[in-house]
Enzyme design. Structure first.
Site, PDB file in Angstrom:
ATOM      1  N   LYS A  43      50.475  37.365  37.764  1.00 55.25           N
ATOM      2  CA  LYS A  43      50.358  36.184  36.938  1.00 55.25           C
ATOM      3  C   LYS A  43      49.103  35.374  37.268  1.00 55.25           C
ATOM      4  CE  LYS A  43      55.339  35.401  37.096  1.00 55.25           C
ATOM      5  NZ  LYS A  43      56.385  34.506  37.653  1.00 55.25           N
ATOM      6  N   GLY A  44      48.554  35.597  38.431  1.00 61.03           N
ATOM      7  CA  GLY A  44      47.557  34.676  38.997  1.00 61.03           C
ATOM      8  C   GLY A  44      46.333  34.407  38.152  1.00 61.03           C
ATOM      9  N   GLU A  99      40.554  39.160  37.579  1.00 57.31           N
ATOM     10  CA  GLU A  99      41.450  38.935  38.724  1.00 57.31           C
ATOM     11  C   GLU A  99      41.166  37.556  39.319  1.00 57.31           C
ATOM     12  OE1 GLU A  99      44.050  39.197  40.148  1.00 57.31           O
ATOM     13  OE2 GLU A  99      44.152  40.782  41.657  1.00 57.31           O
ATOM     14  N   ASP A 100      42.201  36.928  39.834  1.00 55.09           N
ATOM     15  CA  ASP A 100      42.023  35.607  40.446  1.00 55.09           C
ATOM     16  C   ASP A 100      41.429  35.711  41.847  1.00 55.09           C
ATOM     17  OD1 ASP A 100      44.235  36.875  41.455  1.00 55.09           O
ATOM     18  OD2 ASP A 100      45.638  35.230  41.125  1.00 55.09           O
ATOM     19  N   ASP A 103      41.715  40.078  47.891  1.00 52.75           N
ATOM     20  CA  ASP A 103      42.012  39.776  49.304  1.00 52.75           C
ATOM     21  C   ASP A 103      41.791  41.058  50.103  1.00 52.75           C
ATOM     22  OD1 ASP A 103      43.117  38.271  51.463  1.00 52.75           O
ATOM     23  OD2 ASP A 103      45.103  39.028  51.041  1.00 52.75           O
ATOM     24  N   LYS A 131      37.911  37.210  49.452  1.00 55.71           N
ATOM     25  CA  LYS A 131      37.964  36.905  50.893  1.00 55.71           C
ATOM     26  C   LYS A 131      37.460  38.133  51.650  1.00 55.71           C
ATOM     27  CE  LYS A 131      42.435  34.758  50.656  1.00 55.71           C
ATOM     28  NZ  LYS A 131      43.795  34.933  51.148  1.00 55.71           N
ATOM     29  N   PHE A 152      45.244  31.168  53.340  1.00 53.45           N
ATOM     30  CA  PHE A 152      45.995  31.345  52.104  1.00 53.45           C
ATOM     31  C   PHE A 152      45.694  30.191  51.153  1.00 53.45           C
ATOM     32  CE2 PHE A 152      49.612  31.879  49.307  1.00 53.45           C
ATOM     33  CZ  PHE A 152      49.610  33.261  49.167  1.00 53.45           C
ATOM     34  N   VAL A 153      45.284  30.533  49.925  1.00 52.33           N
ATOM     35  CA  VAL A 153      44.917  29.499  48.953  1.00 52.33           C
ATOM     36  C   VAL A 153      45.907  29.467  47.793  1.00 52.33           C
ATOM     37  CG1 VAL A 153      42.445  29.353  49.482  1.00 52.33           C
ATOM     38  CG2 VAL A 153      43.241  31.094  47.886  1.00 52.33           C
ATOM     39  N   ASP A 159      49.532  31.178  43.583  1.00 52.79           N
ATOM     40  CA  ASP A 159      50.814  30.604  44.009  1.00 52.79           C
ATOM     41  C   ASP A 159      51.161  30.938  45.453  1.00 52.79           C
ATOM     42  OD1 ASP A 159      51.376  33.434  43.555  1.00 52.79           O
ATOM     43  OD2 ASP A 159      53.482  32.871  43.758  1.00 52.79           O
ATOM     44  N   ARG A 165      50.834  26.857  41.109  1.00 57.77           N
ATOM     45  CA  ARG A 165      49.904  27.462  40.141  1.00 57.77           C
ATOM     46  C   ARG A 165      49.235  26.412  39.259  1.00 57.77           C
ATOM     47  NH1 ARG A 165      50.709  33.064  40.158  1.00 57.77           N
ATOM     48  NH2 ARG A 165      52.836  33.766  40.446  1.00 57.77           N
TER      49      ARG A 165
HETATM   50  P1  IMP Z   1      45.086  42.201  47.606  1.00 61.16           P
HETATM   51  O1  IMP Z   1      45.761  43.429  47.089  1.00 61.16           O
HETATM   52  O2  IMP Z   1      45.398  41.968  49.062  1.00 61.16           O
HETATM   53  O3  IMP Z   1      43.599  42.137  47.313  1.00 61.16           O
HETATM   54  O4  IMP Z   1      45.781  40.965  46.911  1.00 61.16           O
HETATM   55  C1  IMP Z   1      45.598  40.655  45.599  1.00 61.16           C
HETATM   56  C2  IMP Z   1      46.711  39.789  45.089  1.00 61.16           C
HETATM   57  O5  IMP Z   1      47.402  39.102  46.133  1.00 61.16           O
HETATM   58  C3  IMP Z   1      46.142  38.712  44.214  1.00 61.16           C
HETATM   59  O6  IMP Z   1      46.175  39.122  42.872  1.00 61.16           O
HETATM   60  C4  IMP Z   1      47.050  37.546  44.451  1.00 61.16           C
HETATM   61  O7  IMP Z   1      48.123  37.584  43.546  1.00 61.16           O
HETATM   62  C5  IMP Z   1      47.585  37.746  45.845  1.00 61.16           C
HETATM   63  N1  IMP Z   1      46.856  36.943  46.848  1.00 61.16           N
HETATM   64  C6  IMP Z   1      45.998  37.381  47.794  1.00 61.16           C
HETATM   65  N2  IMP Z   1      45.533  36.383  48.544  1.00 61.16           N
HETATM   66  C7  IMP Z   1      46.107  35.257  48.051  1.00 61.16           C
HETATM   67  C8  IMP Z   1      46.007  33.873  48.396  1.00 61.16           C
HETATM   68  O8  IMP Z   1      45.282  33.428  49.303  1.00 61.16           O
HETATM   69  N3  IMP Z   1      46.755  33.030  47.644  1.00 61.16           N
HETATM   70  C9  IMP Z   1      47.556  33.438  46.619  1.00 61.16           C
HETATM   71  N4  IMP Z   1      47.675  34.715  46.265  1.00 61.16           N
HETATM   72  C10 IMP Z   1      46.955  35.622  46.972  1.00 61.16           C
END
Ligand code: IMP
Length: 177
Positions: A43-44, A99-100, A103, A131, A152-153, A159, A165
């Protein structure tokens, strides 16, 4: 909010707005003469995508895909699942994934592999935040908004357990000493 934590603004409204404007400028420039399909990762990305597309002067279409990688809380499970698929065929399309936050990179990397198999003409990634310190799977980000530090943001679509959100800024959750 976890006990003993407070929200601190990391990226304010003005910086978000400038960043979205810059990304839109680059996308308008690169997709001139094309009819891109923008795919938002739910949803982000919904707040970012809503702002971004209103700066785009292109005959674009949008669709959404919902994935789940985080259970509850702030740690990724590392396992990505498609919870809601696309409604639009993407074969031969110019696809731009929105993508928001990137990470660990696990989610977008999985999703890009999944979409690539459907043979789009082009496949690119636009991410509002990244990040780098948390990277596990390197992902080339074609349009990157902001590099942010580890932590964590929440806000602007992001969220923690479905909360925050709606905040207009991107905030970091800090524990109170
Ligand atoms: P990744 O697979 O670790 O890159 O994570 C991607 C997904 O994790 C993003 O689409 C977010 O939904 C969630 N996410 C990662 N870091 C954060 C954060 O700091 N705050 C909120 N959601 C996060």
């Amino acid at each position: 909010m976890p006990p003993q934590s407070k929200l601190k603004v990391l990226v304010d409204r003005e910086e978000i707005s400038k960043t979205v404007g810059r990304l839109a400028f680059e996308i308008n420039r690169d997709y001139r003469g094309k009819e891109p399909l923008l795919i938002g990762i739910l949803k982000g990305s919904f707040v970012f995508m809503a702002d971004l597309i209103r700066h785009l002067d292109l005959p674009l279409e949008i669709d959404f895909i919902k994935v789940s990688s985080y259970g509850s809380g702030d740690e990724s499970s590392g396992k990505v699942r498609i919870v809601q698929g696309l409604k639009t065929p993407i074969r031969g399309r110019d696809v731009l994934v929105i993508e928001d936050i990137v990470d660990t990179g696990i989610t977008v990397s999985f999703l890009l592999d999944y979409l690539r198999k459907k043979k789009p003409a082009t496949l690119r990634l636009c991410a509002l935040t990244h990040k780098p310190s948390r990277c596990q799977v390197p992902v080339p980000i074609d349009y990157l908004g902001l590099t942010i530090p580890d932590g964590f943001v929440v806000g602007y679509g992001l969220d923690l357990n479905e909360r925050f959100r709606h905040l207009p800024e991107i905030c970091v959750l800090e524990s109170e000493k």
